[in-house]
Design an enzyme around this catalytic site. Structure first.
Site, PDB file in Angstrom:
ATOM      1  N   HIS A  52      30.020  26.939  24.616  1.00 60.41           N
ATOM      2  CA  HIS A  52      30.296  27.194  23.204  1.00 60.41           C
ATOM      3  C   HIS A  52      31.100  28.480  23.025  1.00 60.41           C
ATOM      4  O   HIS A  52      31.022  29.411  23.832  1.00 60.41           O
ATOM      5  CB  HIS A  52      28.997  27.283  22.399  1.00 60.41           C
ATOM      6  CG  HIS A  52      28.107  28.401  22.834  1.00 60.41           C
ATOM      7  ND1 HIS A  52      28.271  29.707  22.401  1.00 60.41           N
ATOM      8  CD2 HIS A  52      27.040  28.418  23.672  1.00 60.41           C
ATOM      9  CE1 HIS A  52      27.356  30.475  22.935  1.00 60.41           C
ATOM     10  NE2 HIS A  52      26.579  29.723  23.719  1.00 60.41           N
ATOM     11  N   HIS A  69      25.755  25.256  27.117  1.00 60.46           N
ATOM     12  CA  HIS A  69      25.436  26.681  27.187  1.00 60.46           C
ATOM     13  C   HIS A  69      25.501  27.146  28.638  1.00 60.46           C
ATOM     14  O   HIS A  69      25.499  26.346  29.567  1.00 60.46           O
ATOM     15  CB  HIS A  69      24.029  26.923  26.631  1.00 60.46           C
ATOM     16  CG  HIS A  69      23.776  26.282  25.304  1.00 60.46           C
ATOM     17  ND1 HIS A  69      23.851  26.969  24.110  1.00 60.46           N
ATOM     18  CD2 HIS A  69      23.444  25.000  24.979  1.00 60.46           C
ATOM     19  CE1 HIS A  69      23.583  26.147  23.110  1.00 60.46           C
ATOM     20  NE2 HIS A  69      23.325  24.951  23.616  1.00 60.46           N
TER      21      HIS A  69
END
Length: 212
Positions: free
Chosen positions: A10, A151
């Site tokens: 992200h 992540h």
């Protein structure tokens, strides 16, 4: 049988620049993060992916929205690629963790495969679910290219799982905000084709903190 998985970390969240553990907590993208996500989406067009998966948290979903808009792909939420549950570390600054959990912090840096976060997950837990994600992608998207917006912990664990390496090698892979990496996943000859690409960010690139 092979599937190309483009792993996307992200874009920058509000907590990344200050070094705060996020885990399952849900900060949004920063102003710089929005700009990073836009550039990232433009860069991924050339790979012509056919599917877009994301962790359900805001920082990943908001990144995926830019990709979805640019590439015309529907967003599919997948819990297997959600961030590790940092438990009691969630919401704490790195320096606070160092002070309160000095032994566990050192173990996280040097023996991550042995860590169990207080009231959280283990790295083995994450390994098992990202491996499950890879198997599902191979079954559902054989011969295709898919994007997985995730992540830092599940992405690094995905490289270990995909390349069949010891979990102790977890920290061997760079994973900066808004970076993308490409794993050609198959059971016989998996290949890490690209790693931690951020060249397209220019002045918007900010290196990640090693401990996060």
């Amino acid at each position: 049988m092979a599937v190309r998985i483009i792993y996307v970390r992200h874009a920058e969240s509000l907590w990344n620049p200050i070094g705060k553990y996020q885990g399952r907590l849900d900060p949004e993208l920063s102003e710089r993060g929005h700009k990073q996500a836009e550039l990232l989406a433009l860069t991924l067009r050339k790979y012509k992916p056919t599917a877009l998966y994301t962790s359900p948290l805001k920082r990943t979903y908001m990144t995926a929205e830019y990709i979805s808009k640019e590439l015309g792909l529907d967003i599919q939420i997948n819990e297997d690629i959600i961030e590790i549950d940092h438990g009691e570390w969630s919401g704490m600054l790195v320096d606070e963790v160092k002070e309160k959990y000095p032994d566990l912090f050192r173990q996280w840096l040097y023996e991550p495969e042995k860590v169990e976060f207080p009231h959280g997950e283990t790295l083995v837990d994450v390994y098992n679910r990202v491996k499950r994600f890879q198997e599902k992608m191979l079954e559902k998207h054989d011969g295709e290219t898919v994007i997985a917006v995730s992540h830092t912990v599940p992405i690094r664990a995905s490289f270990v799982a995909g390349l069949d390496l010891p979990l102790a090698k977890f920290w061997s892979f760079g994973c900066d905000n808004a970076s993308y990496s490409i794993l050609d996943y198959e059971k016989v000859r998996p290949i890490l084709y690209k790693l931690n690409n951020t060249y397209f960010l220019g002045d918007l690139f900010i290196p990640a903190l090693d401990a996060l």
